[in-house]
Scaffold this motif. Structure first.
Motif, PDB file in Angstrom:
ATOM      1  N   MET A   1       0.847  -1.197   0.000  1.00 27.78           N
ATOM      2  CA  MET A   1       0.000   0.000   0.000  1.00 27.78           C
ATOM      3  C   MET A   1       0.890   1.257   0.000  1.00 27.78           C
ATOM      4  SD  MET A   1      -3.468   0.062   0.569  1.00 27.78           S
ATOM      5  CE  MET A   1      -4.045  -0.660   2.083  1.00 27.78           C
ATOM      6  N   LYS A   2       0.602   2.163  -0.909  1.00 26.18           N
ATOM      7  CA  LYS A   2       1.398   3.392  -0.975  1.00 26.18           C
ATOM      8  C   LYS A   2       0.512   4.593  -0.640  1.00 26.18           C
ATOM      9  CE  LYS A   2       4.402   1.483  -4.474  1.00 26.18           C
ATOM     10  NZ  LYS A   2       4.698   1.416  -5.880  1.00 26.18           N
ATOM     11  N   ILE A   3       1.095   5.547   0.087  1.00 19.77           N
ATOM     12  CA  ILE A   3       0.343   6.725   0.515  1.00 19.77           C
ATOM     13  C   ILE A   3       0.812   7.938  -0.280  1.00 19.77           C
ATOM     14  CG2 ILE A   3      -0.120   8.287   2.462  1.00 19.77           C
ATOM     15  CD1 ILE A   3       0.501   5.913   4.339  1.00 19.77           C
ATOM     16  N   GLY A   4      -0.136   8.719  -0.794  1.00 18.40           N
ATOM     17  CA  GLY A   4       0.201   9.959  -1.484  1.00 18.40           C
ATOM     18  C   GLY A   4      -0.365  11.141  -0.731  1.00 18.40           C
ATOM     19  N   ILE A   5       0.492  12.095  -0.393  1.00 17.42           N
ATOM     20  CA  ILE A   5       0.014  13.303   0.295  1.00 17.42           C
ATOM     21  C   ILE A   5       0.050  14.442  -0.721  1.00 17.42           C
ATOM     22  CG2 ILE A   5       0.336  14.880   2.244  1.00 17.42           C
ATOM     23  CD1 ILE A   5       1.825  12.558   3.670  1.00 17.42           C
ATOM     24  N   ILE A   6      -1.133  14.892  -1.107  1.00 16.58           N
ATOM     25  CA  ILE A   6      -1.234  15.936  -2.126  1.00 16.58           C
ATOM     26  C   ILE A   6      -1.475  17.269  -1.415  1.00 16.58           C
ATOM     27  CG2 ILE A   6      -2.636  16.776  -4.078  1.00 16.58           C
ATOM     28  CD1 ILE A   6      -3.107  13.785  -4.792  1.00 16.58           C
ATOM     29  N   GLY A   7      -0.481  18.169  -1.493  1.00 12.56           N
ATOM     30  CA  GLY A   7      -0.560  19.450  -0.780  1.00 12.56           C
ATOM     31  C   GLY A   7       0.233  19.388   0.507  1.00 12.56           C
ATOM     32  N   CYS A   8       1.554  19.343   0.372  1.00  7.23           N
ATOM     33  CA  CYS A   8       2.397  19.196   1.568  1.00  7.23           C
ATOM     34  C   CYS A   8       2.749  20.551   2.171  1.00  7.23           C
ATOM     35  CB  CYS A   8       3.654  18.413   1.221  1.00  7.23           C
ATOM     36  SG  CYS A   8       3.462  16.696   1.658  1.00  7.23           S
ATOM     37  N   GLY A   9       1.761  21.190   2.801  1.00  6.40           N
ATOM     38  CA  GLY A   9       1.991  22.426   3.555  1.00  6.40           C
ATOM     39  C   GLY A   9       2.123  22.075   5.029  1.00  6.40           C
ATOM     40  N   ASN A  10       1.554  22.912   5.898  1.00  8.11           N
ATOM     41  CA  ASN A  10       1.689  22.690   7.351  1.00  8.11           C
ATOM     42  C   ASN A  10       1.212  21.307   7.765  1.00  8.11           C
ATOM     43  OD1 ASN A  10       2.640  25.324   7.993  1.00  8.11           O
ATOM     44  ND2 ASN A  10       0.562  26.090   7.653  1.00  8.11           N
ATOM     45  N   LEU A  11      -0.040  21.000   7.439  1.00  2.82           N
ATOM     46  CA  LEU A  11      -0.608  19.731   7.884  1.00  2.82           C
ATOM     47  C   LEU A  11      -0.042  18.551   7.096  1.00  2.82           C
ATOM     48  CD1 LEU A  11      -2.502  18.416   9.867  1.00  2.82           C
ATOM     49  CD2 LEU A  11      -4.328  18.664   8.214  1.00  2.82           C
ATOM     50  N   GLY A  12       0.125  18.755   5.786  1.00  2.00           N
ATOM     51  CA  GLY A  12       0.663  17.686   4.946  1.00  2.00           C
ATOM     52  C   GLY A  12       2.030  17.222   5.440  1.00  2.00           C
ATOM     53  N   GLU A  27       5.633   3.103   1.571  1.00  2.00           N
ATOM     54  CA  GLU A  27       6.166   4.025   0.565  1.00  2.00           C
ATOM     55  C   GLU A  27       5.282   5.277   0.495  1.00  2.00           C
ATOM     56  OE1 GLU A  27       7.475   3.523  -3.964  1.00  2.00           O
ATOM     57  OE2 GLU A  27       7.437   1.630  -2.846  1.00  2.00           O
ATOM     58  N   VAL A  28       5.910   6.442   0.494  1.00  2.00           N
ATOM     59  CA  VAL A  28       5.142   7.691   0.515  1.00  2.00           C
ATOM     60  C   VAL A  28       5.525   8.587  -0.661  1.00  2.00           C
ATOM     61  CG1 VAL A  28       4.323   9.586   1.979  1.00  2.00           C
ATOM     62  CG2 VAL A  28       5.414   7.619   3.040  1.00  2.00           C
ATOM     63  N   TYR A  29       4.494   9.191  -1.254  1.00  2.00           N
ATOM     64  CA  TYR A  29       4.689  10.207  -2.283  1.00  2.00           C
ATOM     65  C   TYR A  29       4.163  11.517  -1.711  1.00  2.00           C
ATOM     66  CZ  TYR A  29       5.709   6.763  -5.940  1.00  2.00           C
ATOM     67  OH  TYR A  29       6.289   5.774  -6.701  1.00  2.00           O
ATOM     68  N   ALA A  30       4.872  12.619  -1.965  1.00  2.00           N
ATOM     69  CA  ALA A  30       4.453  13.923  -1.438  1.00  2.00           C
ATOM     70  C   ALA A  30       4.502  14.947  -2.560  1.00  2.00           C
ATOM     71  CB  ALA A  30       5.377  14.349  -0.305  1.00  2.00           C
ATOM     72  N   SER A  31       3.417  15.728  -2.692  1.00  2.00           N
ATOM     73  CA  SER A  31       3.420  16.725  -3.765  1.00  2.00           C
ATOM     74  C   SER A  31       3.029  18.107  -3.267  1.00  2.00           C
ATOM     75  CB  SER A  31       2.446  16.309  -4.882  1.00  2.00           C
ATOM     76  OG  SER A  31       1.114  16.555  -4.496  1.00  2.00           O
ATOM     77  N   LYS A  32       3.554  19.098  -3.937  1.00  2.00           N
ATOM     78  CA  LYS A  32       3.092  20.482  -3.883  1.00  2.00           C
ATOM     79  C   LYS A  32       3.623  21.151  -5.141  1.00  2.00           C
ATOM     80  CE  LYS A  32       4.736  23.118  -0.465  1.00  2.00           C
ATOM     81  NZ  LYS A  32       5.465  24.289  -0.908  1.00  2.00           N
ATOM     82  N   ARG A  33       3.124  22.340  -5.459  1.00  2.00           N
ATOM     83  CA  ARG A  33       3.551  22.946  -6.714  1.00  2.00           C
ATOM     84  C   ARG A  33       5.008  23.400  -6.644  1.00  2.00           C
ATOM     85  NH1 ARG A  33      -1.477  26.873  -6.885  1.00  2.00           N
ATOM     86  NH2 ARG A  33      -0.626  27.002  -4.775  1.00  2.00           N
ATOM     87  N   ASP A  34       5.389  24.028  -5.536  1.00  2.00           N
ATOM     88  CA  ASP A  34       6.786  24.430  -5.338  1.00  2.00           C
ATOM     89  C   ASP A  34       7.390  23.477  -4.300  1.00  2.00           C
ATOM     90  OD1 ASP A  34       9.168  25.494  -4.615  1.00  2.00           O
ATOM     91  OD2 ASP A  34       8.395  27.439  -3.962  1.00  2.00           O
ATOM     92  N   VAL A  35       8.203  22.540  -4.775  1.00  2.00           N
ATOM     93  CA  VAL A  35       8.665  21.458  -3.880  1.00  2.00           C
ATOM     94  C   VAL A  35       9.907  21.824  -3.058  1.00  2.00           C
ATOM     95  CG1 VAL A  35       7.663  19.560  -5.219  1.00  2.00           C
ATOM     96  CG2 VAL A  35       9.996  20.357  -5.742  1.00  2.00           C
ATOM     97  N   SER A  36      10.395  23.081  -3.184  1.00  2.00           N
ATOM     98  CA  SER A  36      11.663  23.401  -2.509  1.00  2.00           C
ATOM     99  C   SER A  36      11.607  23.145  -0.998  1.00  2.00           C
ATOM    100  CB  SER A  36      12.074  24.848  -2.807  1.00  2.00           C
ATOM    101  OG  SER A  36      11.034  25.726  -2.462  1.00  2.00           O
ATOM    102  N   SER A  37      10.452  23.404  -0.378  1.00  2.00           N
ATOM    103  CA  SER A  37      10.375  23.248   1.086  1.00  2.00           C
ATOM    104  C   SER A  37      10.323  21.778   1.529  1.00  2.00           C
ATOM    105  CB  SER A  37       9.152  23.997   1.634  1.00  2.00           C
ATOM    106  OG  SER A  37       7.967  23.424   1.101  1.00  2.00           O
ATOM    107  N   ILE A  38      10.051  20.856   0.594  1.00  2.00           N
ATOM    108  CA  ILE A  38       9.968  19.434   0.996  1.00  2.00           C
ATOM    109  C   ILE A  38      11.000  18.561   0.257  1.00  2.00           C
ATOM    110  CG2 ILE A  38       7.547  19.477   1.765  1.00  2.00           C
ATOM    111  CD1 ILE A  38       6.815  18.177  -0.995  1.00  2.00           C
ATOM    112  N   ASP A  51       4.238  16.929  -9.602  1.00  2.00           N
ATOM    113  CA  ASP A  51       3.314  16.355 -10.579  1.00  2.00           C
ATOM    114  C   ASP A  51       2.308  15.429  -9.870  1.00  2.00           C
ATOM    115  OD1 ASP A  51       2.006  15.144 -12.633  1.00  2.00           O
ATOM    116  OD2 ASP A  51       3.815  14.565 -13.755  1.00  2.00           O
ATOM    117  N   ASN A  52       1.105  15.936  -9.654  1.00  2.00           N
ATOM    118  CA  ASN A  52       0.100  15.154  -8.921  1.00  2.00           C
ATOM    119  C   ASN A  52      -0.293  13.865  -9.651  1.00  2.00           C
ATOM    120  OD1 ASN A  52      -0.279  16.955  -6.661  1.00  2.00           O
ATOM    121  ND2 ASN A  52      -1.188  18.376  -8.139  1.00  2.00           N
TER     122      ASN A  52
END
Ligand SMILES: NC(=O)c1ccc[n+]([C@@H]2O[C@H](COP(=O)([O-])OP(=O)(O)OC[C@H]3O[C@@H](n4cnc5c(N)ncnc54)[C@H](OP(=O)(O)O)[C@@H]3O)[C@@H](O)[C@H]2O)c1
Length: 261
Positions: A1-12, A27-38, A51-52
């Motif tokens: 099972m893989k988890i995708g977190i779409i919108g990795c801001g404060n809560l993400g 396995e985890v996937y994490a997305s946001k438009r500007d990925v520099s912070s993650i 890329d969502n």
């Protein structure tokens, strides 16, 4: 099972941290438009992407940690890439209902709605979780994800607004109560730093008495109130000034307000 977190801001990011520490084999996937912070999570075996579609294509449980007003348009725009035999949809967005999510997705998905609070940032969230009849039976897995943020309670979705008031707004009520105690502490002789330390630990200790002993607050109060003593005099003075009443009125006023929105 893989988890995708779409919108990795404060809560993400809090969710991501929780999954990494509590579910290390997942396995985890994490997305946001500007990925520099993650971007640094890539070194912890997280697939970081802007890329969502990549997240949707590879993950089974999709967590939408986007701003509330963007969640439904997002799901609607991506509905052709979603598969009810594979995907479970999880939303943490305040005020977005499961039926709205189902409508936007256009199919019969297992949908989960979670209401954490800001203490998620320190893994001490009280998270209320509700779901529909999940055809993929992933309730235990989804609960495990949110347990990584603190404690989870299952509720009927009809209580989600009440849970938002008591658990999420509740952080503000408790902090205002603490501020008042700190102000009182300064008046009886402490500097602000020491008063804050005493009040914070006293608050934590009082909570642990209830959580660990399973007792009613009044039972613990009885242990502190000597007949004719200073505690009961202070408590009664607070009640004469409307202490319990004002808290209850505040909670019901917030609840009326959220129900009008
Ligand atoms: N914070 C809490 O403790 C808390 C508690 C209860 C509920 N919630 C709920 O949690 C949700 C998120 O809150 P938050 O405080 O974490 O907000 P936030 O910090 O603003 O996070 C939202 C994230 O979504 C990303 N984003 C925006 N559009 C996107 C897109 N198209 N694809 C991928 N990522 C996108 C943004 O980053 P980019 O701009 O770089 O894309 C941003 O990092 C909200 O719905 C809120 O109601 C939060």
């Amino acid at each position: 099972m893989k988890i995708g977190i779409i919108g990795c801001g404060n809560l993400g990011v809090s969710l991501l941290e929780g999954v990494l520490s509590e579910m290390p084999d997942i396995e985890v996937y994490a997305s946001k438009r500007d990925v520099s912070s993650i971007a640094h999570y890539a070194s912890k075996k997280v697939t970081v992407t802007d890329d969502n579609q990549v997240v949707i294509a590879h993950c089974d449980v999709l967590i939408f940690a986007l701003k509330p007003y963007t969640v439904l348009p997002f799901i609607h725009e991506h509905r052709e890439f979603l598969d009810p035999k594979r995907h479970t949809l999880v939303s943490v967005a305040t005020g977005i209902t499961m039926s709205q999510i189902l409508e936007a997705s256009g199919n019969n998905y297992g949908v989960y709605r979670a209401m954490p609070n800001t203490a998620a940032a320190v893994n001490e969230s009280m998270t209320a979780l509700s779901s529909n009849e999940d055809p993929l039976n992933r309730a235990a897995f989804v609960q495990e994800i949110f347990n990584g943020l603190g404690t989870t309670v299952h509720i009927d979705e009809s209580l989600m607004n009440a849970a938002t008031i008591l658990g999420a707004c509740g952080v503000a009520y408790v902090l205002r109560f603490m501020r008042a105690m700190i102000q009182g502490g300064i008046e009886v002789g402490f500097d602000a730093k020491t008063a804050t330390q005493i009040v914070s630990q006293t608050m934590k200790g009082a909570s642990e008495l209830i959580l660990q002993n399973g007792s009613h607050p009044e039972q613990e109060i009885d242990k502190v109130t000597t007949p004719k003593g200073c505690t009961i005099v202070g408590l009664n003075e607070m009640e004469h000034s409307g202490f319990s009443s004002s808290l209850i009125k505040g909670i019901t006023a917030s609840y009326e307000k959220i129900n009008k929105e």
